[in-house]
Write a protein that holds these residues in place. Sequence first.
Motif, mmCIF file in Angstrom:
data_model
loop_
_atom_site.group_PDB
_atom_site.id
_atom_site.type_symbol
_atom_site.label_atom_id
_atom_site.label_comp_id
_atom_site.label_asym_id
_atom_site.label_seq_id
_atom_site.Cartn_x
_atom_site.Cartn_y
_atom_site.Cartn_z
ATOM 1 N N THR A 2 -6.469 6.548 5.785
ATOM 2 C CA THR A 2 -6.718 6.086 4.482
ATOM 3 C C THR A 2 -5.302 5.303 4.242
ATOM 4 O O THR A 2 -4.648 6.068 3.611
ATOM 5 N N TYR A 3 -5.661 4.637 2.537
ATOM 6 C CA TYR A 3 -4.429 4.493 1.865
ATOM 7 C C TYR A 3 -4.418 3.672 0.766
ATOM 8 O O TYR A 3 -6.061 3.759 0.082
ATOM 9 N N ILE A 4 -4.157 3.957 -0.518
ATOM 10 C CA ILE A 4 -4.023 3.380 -1.361
ATOM 11 C C ILE A 4 -2.838 2.434 -1.746
ATOM 12 O O ILE A 4 -2.165 1.527 -1.349
ATOM 13 N N GLU A 5 -4.474 1.273 -2.227
ATOM 14 C CA GLU A 5 -3.826 -0.585 -2.741
ATOM 15 C C GLU A 5 -2.774 -0.623 -3.849
ATOM 16 O O GLU A 5 -3.759 -0.269 -5.122
ATOM 17 N N LEU A 6 -1.593 -0.617 -4.131
ATOM 18 C CA LEU A 6 -1.093 -0.791 -5.010
ATOM 19 C C LEU A 6 -1.850 -1.672 -6.370
ATOM 20 O O LEU A 6 -1.667 -1.226 -7.159
ATOM 21 N N LYS A 7 -2.285 -2.273 -5.666
ATOM 22 C CA LYS A 7 -2.572 -3.846 -6.569
ATOM 23 C C LYS A 7 -3.734 -3.770 -7.506
ATOM 24 O O LYS A 7 -3.120 -3.544 -8.715
ATOM 25 N N THR A 8 -4.862 -2.507 -6.692
ATOM 26 C CA THR A 8 -5.583 -2.158 -7.631
ATOM 27 C C THR A 8 -5.369 -0.446 -7.697
ATOM 28 O O THR A 8 -6.749 -0.282 -8.646
ATOM 29 N N GLY A 9 -4.811 -0.080 -7.197
ATOM 30 C CA GLY A 9 -4.766 1.827 -7.437
ATOM 31 C C GLY A 9 -6.020 2.229 -6.497
ATOM 32 O O GLY A 9 -6.453 3.678 -6.889
ATOM 33 N N LEU A 10 -6.715 1.766 -5.970
ATOM 34 C CA LEU A 10 -8.072 1.984 -5.504
ATOM 35 C C LEU A 10 -7.631 3.151 -4.228
ATOM 36 O O LEU A 10 -7.028 2.283 -3.355
ATOM 37 N N LYS A 11 -8.877 3.706 -3.224
ATOM 38 C CA LYS A 11 -8.267 4.341 -2.379
ATOM 39 C C LYS A 11 -9.569 3.166 -1.291
ATOM 40 O O LYS A 11 -10.248 3.173 -1.328
ATOM 41 N N ILE A 12 -8.824 3.112 -0.070
ATOM 42 C CA ILE A 12 -9.045 1.887 0.649
ATOM 43 C C ILE A 12 -9.075 3.217 1.808
ATOM 44 O O ILE A 12 -8.781 3.345 2.232
ATOM 45 N N ILE A 37 0.849 -1.347 -0.334
ATOM 46 C CA ILE A 37 0.000 0.148 -0.291
ATOM 47 C C ILE A 37 1.141 1.637 0.051
ATOM 48 O O ILE A 37 1.975 1.242 0.107
ATOM 49 N N THR A 38 -0.183 2.578 -0.445
ATOM 50 C CA THR A 38 0.671 3.747 -0.258
ATOM 51 C C THR A 38 0.134 4.938 0.670
ATOM 52 O O THR A 38 -1.685 4.416 0.274
ATOM 53 N N ASP A 39 0.093 6.007 0.607
ATOM 54 C CA ASP A 39 -0.808 7.005 0.845
ATOM 55 C C ASP A 39 -1.257 7.029 1.619
ATOM 56 O O ASP A 39 -2.777 7.437 2.620
ATOM 57 N N LEU A 40 -0.253 6.594 3.506
ATOM 58 C CA LEU A 40 -1.303 6.032 4.461
ATOM 59 C C LEU A 40 -1.516 7.152 5.227
ATOM 60 O O LEU A 40 -0.901 7.620 5.193
ATOM 61 N N LYS A 41 -2.405 7.617 5.477
ATOM 62 C CA LYS A 41 -2.750 8.617 6.295
ATOM 63 C C LYS A 41 -3.808 8.422 7.679
ATOM 64 O O LYS A 41 -4.770 7.569 7.311
ATOM 65 N N PRO A 42 -3.897 8.901 8.403
ATOM 66 C CA PRO A 42 -4.771 8.511 9.843
ATOM 67 C C PRO A 42 -5.672 10.071 10.348
ATOM 68 O O PRO A 42 -5.043 10.181 9.329
ATOM 69 N N HIS A 43 -6.731 8.996 10.622
ATOM 70 C CA HIS A 43 -7.667 9.961 10.560
ATOM 71 C C HIS A 43 -8.160 11.310 9.148
ATOM 72 O O HIS A 43 -7.725 13.290 9.695
ATOM 73 N N GLU A 44 -8.426 10.772 7.790
ATOM 74 C CA GLU A 44 -8.677 11.654 7.338
ATOM 75 C C GLU A 44 -9.604 12.228 6.998
ATOM 76 O O GLU A 44 -10.693 11.317 7.671
ATOM 77 N N LYS A 45 -10.234 12.695 6.943
ATOM 78 C CA LYS A 45 -11.488 14.052 7.001
ATOM 79 C C LYS A 45 -11.986 14.053 6.037
ATOM 80 O O LYS A 45 -11.381 14.672 4.919
ATOM 81 N N PHE A 46 -13.930 13.453 5.331
ATOM 82 C CA PHE A 46 -14.662 13.868 4.938
ATOM 83 C C PHE A 46 -15.627 14.834 4.628
ATOM 84 O O PHE A 46 -16.122 14.450 5.846
ATOM 85 N N VAL A 47 -15.419 15.446 3.644
ATOM 86 C CA VAL A 47 -16.948 16.423 3.923
ATOM 87 C C VAL A 47 -18.060 15.733 3.408
ATOM 88 O O VAL A 47 -18.268 16.235 2.014
ATOM 89 N N LEU A 48 -18.882 15.350 4.287
ATOM 90 C CA LEU A 48 -19.791 14.562 3.757
ATOM 91 C C LEU A 48 -21.585 15.628 2.980
ATOM 92 O O LEU A 48 -22.074 15.458 1.995
ATOM 93 N N VAL A 49 -21.094 16.466 3.806
ATOM 94 C CA VAL A 49 -22.412 18.124 3.377
ATOM 95 C C VAL A 49 -21.597 18.856 3.793
ATOM 96 O O VAL A 49 -21.459 19.347 4.619
ATOM 97 N N PRO A 50 -21.601 20.266 3.170
ATOM 98 C CA PRO A 50 -21.264 21.136 2.708
ATOM 99 C C PRO A 50 -21.534 22.185 4.039
ATOM 100 O O PRO A 50 -22.807 21.967 4.358
ATOM 101 N N LYS A 51 -21.437 23.259 4.519
ATOM 102 C CA LYS A 51 -21.792 24.040 6.102
ATOM 103 C C LYS A 51 -22.362 25.162 4.809
ATOM 104 O O LYS A 51 -22.296 25.478 3.482
ATOM 105 N N ASN A 52 -23.457 25.335 5.273
ATOM 106 C CA ASN A 52 -25.074 25.753 5.002
ATOM 107 C C ASN A 52 -24.974 26.687 5.492
ATOM 108 O O ASN A 52 -25.348 26.693 6.283
#
Length: 135
Positions: A87-97, A59-74
């Motif tokens: 979160t990380y990238i699986e090298l075999k598939t290229g998918l973000k996990i 794997i590559t690009d391993l990050k602890p506690h990545e934040k995702f905005v699901l609904v922006p501030k309004n």
Amino acid sequence: MQEILTSKQFREKYIEKVPVKGLKYGNVRITNEYGKFDSKGEWKWFQKLLFRQNVLKEITDLKPHEKFVLVPKNGKVRAVTYTSDATYIELKTGLKIVTDFKSGITKTKDSFVIKRKMMLEKYEIEIKIVEKADL
């Protein structure tokens, strides 16, 4: 090379002192150079991912506690966010996990179930639930 610690040294260095009342689910928080982890299990999972990235090179690009905005501030209404355990990238598939360490109790909480569905809808990412058995 990794530092080898005794159990006592590990507790003194990494385990956050918790008030006598304790945490909601009886877990112990870990704090170290990678950040704060809500339980020993979450920290062990992150260590496995570090091994997969640094030693096995799976794997590559391993990050602890990545934040995702699901609904922006309004206006005055706060944004709805989801913070992953890792979160990380699986090298075999290229998918973000995106992974979340959960116990039997917490994986069925309404707030997590809803955010899991929102992640799939907005980012087309299915959150991988990691449990104690996966360690």
